[in-house]
Design an enzyme around this catalytic site. Sequence first.
Site, PDB file in Angstrom:
ATOM      1  N   LYS A 109     -76.074 -21.746   3.814  1.00 16.59           N
ATOM      2  CA  LYS A 109     -76.969 -22.528   4.663  1.00 16.59           C
ATOM      3  C   LYS A 109     -77.735 -23.583   3.856  1.00 16.59           C
ATOM      4  CE  LYS A 109     -76.594 -19.838   8.533  1.00 16.59           C
ATOM      5  NZ  LYS A 109     -75.735 -18.722   8.111  1.00 16.59           N
TER       6      LYS A 109
HETATM    7  C1  LIG Z   1     -74.801 -17.989   8.830  1.00 11.96           C
HETATM    8  C2  LIG Z   1     -73.888 -17.148   8.040  1.00 11.96           C
HETATM    9  C3  LIG Z   1     -72.559 -16.918   8.449  1.00 11.96           C
HETATM   10  C4  LIG Z   1     -72.013 -17.468   9.733  1.00 11.96           C
HETATM   11  O1  LIG Z   1     -71.961 -18.869   9.717  1.00 11.96           O
HETATM   12  P1  LIG Z   1     -71.772 -19.702  11.076  1.00 11.96           P
HETATM   13  O2  LIG Z   1     -71.864 -21.117  10.699  1.00 11.96           O
HETATM   14  O3  LIG Z   1     -72.898 -19.259  11.956  1.00 11.96           O
HETATM   15  O4  LIG Z   1     -70.464 -19.311  11.645  1.00 11.96           O
HETATM   16  C5  LIG Z   1     -71.757 -16.175   7.618  1.00 11.96           C
HETATM   17  N1  LIG Z   1     -72.218 -15.648   6.467  1.00 11.96           N
HETATM   18  C6  LIG Z   1     -73.485 -15.828   6.050  1.00 11.96           C
HETATM   19  C7  LIG Z   1     -73.938 -15.211   4.781  1.00 11.96           C
HETATM   20  C8  LIG Z   1     -74.366 -16.592   6.818  1.00 11.96           C
HETATM   21  O5  LIG Z   1     -75.616 -16.779   6.403  1.00 11.96           O
END
Ligand SMILES: *Cc1c(COP(=O)(O)O)cnc(C)c1O
Length: 463
Positions: free
Chosen positions: A112
């Site tokens: 993120k």
């Molecule tokens: C947010 C997240 C996901 C999922 O990602 P999306 O973009 O919502 O599909 C997978 N793994 C981790 C560690 C995350 O923080």
Amino acid sequence: MRYVSTRGQAPVLSFEEAMLTGLARDGGLYVPETVPTMPPGAIAALAGLSYEEAAFRVMRPFVGDAFTDAEFEAIIGRAYAGFNHAARAPLAQIGPNHFLLELFHGPTLAFKDFAMQLIGQLFQAALERSGQRVTIVGATSGDTGSAAIEAFRGLSNVDVFILFPEGRVSEVQRRQMTTPAEDNVHALALKGDFDDCQARLKDMFNHFEFRDAVGLAGVNSINWARVLAQVVYYFTAAVSLGAPHRPVRFTVPTGNFGDIFAGYIAQRMGLPVEKLVIATNQNDILHRALTGGAYETKGVAPSISPSMDIQVSSNFERALFEAYGRDGAAVAGQMEDLKSKGGFAISQGALEFLRETFASGRASEAETTDTIRATFAATGLTICPHTAVGVKVAADQPASAAPMVTLATAHPAKFPDAVEAATGARPPLPKSMADLYDRPERVSPVENDLAALEALINERRKR
Ligand SMILES: *Cc1c(COP(=O)(O)O)cnc(C)c1O
């Protein structure tokens, strides 16, 4: 570059407007009116560039005239300066033709950060110029919230409120949200699950009076600028492995469909992506939808990969919009069914479109734990449970000459209990975060109730 809503009824916006607003006023999500393409020569020319240089070339056409080249370069430079790895998104090989794309070297140890650090700098630049002030409200299953708080803490024109499901995020995730001391950040523990958090956030955006009064801005993965930031590492990874001369496959641990949708955009831009594999945990609505054709919610079962514990996958709407030939009315109809009946059937044509690009698989809790253990035994690498879901699903895919890249979405130290249960060893936090357990926490409990939430936000935000 102009942006249109997936439901066809909201005003067409510029990049900057779409970024600052988040959710479209018709309830849809913004997507570029046309996807710019990168010819093979331009893709090949990314080889050997720094991550930042590649990011500039990949994202530039989407940004239009919102920023000059020099401004945009500086924004990208600041966004990734705090990462702990010179390559930003390095690859590690874990098997014959199978690679991990390590996306956890940012300040909050999850992918993120790639989007959130960029969006923090983009907001700062845009708001400084206009003198505007905004209230950012985000819903999180854990990682978005910490990444958003880290990106916006202390910025002068922004208040940040993050809703997380009380008791359903890991302790590291919670502490990353509750320990920053800046008075423009607010962690709100909502009595409900992640889908409740996301639903209240959508309600706030659809309550125009509140939305306009507080200058509501969204940084959830529905924000187009976040998807865009994530397109970049599909290019850098594929080029390292021989693109555009050789096609590449990706497996993406998926919840809200934001990360994998970025892979789809990369493919549309011309990157030779043979397949994008959706990897879900036991909350497998996307896997069931792709295999059975029915998108049906059935409640969330908490798992050891909590950032993927989700039933309403917001960004899937963007894929549906493409699958229905960009027919906003068709998408709006399906979303209406989702709200009133808890699901919808995907048309045969749309399903075929999706299956051209996407495959899918799921990993049970036991399979996830086994995969953490087996990966450690085979490679010495410790992976987080989300990554393990991806590695397991990738291993189930049919053989292909195209290299498989599994996105390693978080650092194992973010989910120490699940990792320790699998390997027997507790993964240590990196040095920068070693005192996380000693810092004081600040959190406000809040009911799963729109009026209560709006009142709290209104009272806390600065004017
Ligand atoms: C947010 C997240 C996901 C999922 O990602 P999306 O973009 O919502 O599909 C997978 N793994 C981790 C560690 C995350 O923080």
